[in-house]
Design a protein around this motif. Structure first.
Motif, short mmCIF file in Angstrom:
data_model
loop_
_atom_site.label_atom_id
_atom_site.label_comp_id
_atom_site.label_asym_id
_atom_site.label_seq_id
_atom_site.Cartn_x
_atom_site.Cartn_y
_atom_site.Cartn_z
N HIS A 76 -44.82 25.59 -25.95
CA HIS A 76 -43.28 25.35 -24.75
C HIS A 76 -43.47 24.07 -25.27
N THR A 77 -43.03 23.46 -26.06
CA THR A 77 -43.00 21.92 -26.30
C THR A 77 -42.11 21.20 -25.50
N LEU A 78 -41.82 19.94 -25.56
CA LEU A 78 -41.24 18.59 -25.51
C LEU A 78 -40.89 17.49 -26.82
N VAL A 79 -39.88 17.58 -26.95
CA VAL A 79 -39.65 17.04 -28.19
C VAL A 79 -38.99 15.58 -27.70
N ILE A 80 -39.30 14.37 -27.48
CA ILE A 80 -38.68 13.53 -26.99
C ILE A 80 -38.71 11.47 -28.07
N PRO A 81 -37.78 11.06 -27.60
CA PRO A 81 -37.34 9.59 -28.13
C PRO A 81 -38.36 8.75 -28.23
N LYS A 82 -38.75 8.21 -28.71
CA LYS A 82 -40.22 7.43 -28.20
C LYS A 82 -38.98 6.19 -27.47
N GLU A 83 -38.21 5.51 -27.94
CA GLU A 83 -37.38 4.24 -28.09
C GLU A 83 -36.82 5.32 -25.46
N HIS A 84 -37.40 4.98 -24.60
CA HIS A 84 -37.08 5.00 -23.22
C HIS A 84 -35.21 4.97 -23.38
N VAL A 85 -34.89 6.32 -22.88
CA VAL A 85 -33.07 7.00 -22.85
C VAL A 85 -33.09 7.65 -22.07
N ARG A 86 -32.60 7.72 -20.90
CA ARG A 86 -32.38 8.53 -19.38
C ARG A 86 -31.94 9.93 -20.04
N ASN A 87 -31.41 10.27 -20.86
CA ASN A 87 -30.55 11.50 -21.14
C ASN A 87 -30.34 11.88 -22.81
N ILE A 88 -29.37 12.80 -22.84
CA ILE A 88 -28.22 12.91 -23.81
C ILE A 88 -27.48 12.27 -23.61
N LEU A 89 -26.74 12.20 -22.03
CA LEU A 89 -25.37 11.21 -21.81
C LEU A 89 -25.57 10.20 -22.33
N GLU A 90 -26.81 9.45 -22.43
CA GLU A 90 -27.53 8.16 -22.59
C GLU A 90 -27.80 7.53 -23.62
N MET A 91 -27.34 8.39 -24.57
CA MET A 91 -28.23 8.36 -26.17
C MET A 91 -27.74 8.24 -26.87
N SER A 92 -27.69 7.01 -27.81
CA SER A 92 -27.03 6.69 -29.11
C SER A 92 -26.72 7.31 -30.56
N ALA A 93 -25.54 8.02 -30.59
CA ALA A 93 -25.72 8.25 -32.08
C ALA A 93 -26.74 8.61 -32.66
N GLU A 94 -27.43 7.37 -33.02
CA GLU A 94 -28.50 6.91 -34.02
C GLU A 94 -29.63 7.86 -33.73
N THR A 95 -29.90 6.90 -31.83
CA THR A 95 -31.45 7.95 -31.35
C THR A 95 -30.81 9.57 -31.65
#
Length: 139
Positions: A38-57
């Motif tokens: 079981h693995t987690l993939v995360i952006p290094k940029e802090h963003v709350r969740n996908i609902l707040e994620m930019s298209a680029e991230t």
């Protein structure tokens, strides 16, 4: 964020079992291990969740998911995989830093039970809902 456990993992303040890292994305084993690998993939940029994620991230993170998922599957011998994401507490999000779960699957008896109730669809209601959603989609 100062109190974000994933930001602390990114900075090295908290140890993790890393499986992938580049300048924008980190993947590590979840300490809960719903199934082996079981693995987690995360952006290094802090963003709350996908609902707040930019298209680029989103493009950056999601472009890494297939490669990491294939590596997890190959290393564990899993025969399938759930790729999951929870957004906000009501949906099961407990760490408020965007993350994608890669949950290897080994068979019907591996302890993970997911399913949806089957029922006769209301096609008119689905069409109305689809129209409402489509009106909200913007570039």
């Amino acid at each position: 964020m100062d109190n974000c456990i994933f930001c602390k993992i990114i900075s090295g303040e908290i140890p993790s079992s890393k499986v992938y890292e580049d300048d924008k994305v980190l993947a590590f084993l979840d300490i809960s291990q719903a199934t082996k690998g079981h693995t987690l993939v995360i952006p290094k940029e802090h963003v709350r969740n996908i609902l707040e994620m930019s298209a680029e991230t989103a493009e950056t993170v999601f472009s890494r998911v297939p490669k990491i998922a294939r590596a997890v599957q190959k290393a564990t011998g899993a025969i399938g995989m759930n790729i999951l994401n929870n957004n906000e507490e009501v949906a099961g999000q407990t760490v408020f830093h965007a993350h994608i779960h890669l949950v290897p699957r080994y068979g019907a008896d591996d302890g993970i039970h997911m399913g949806f109730d089957e029922h006769e669809p209301d096609f008119a209601a689905l069409a109305n809902l689809a129209d409402s959603i489509a009106k909200e989609v913007t570039e």
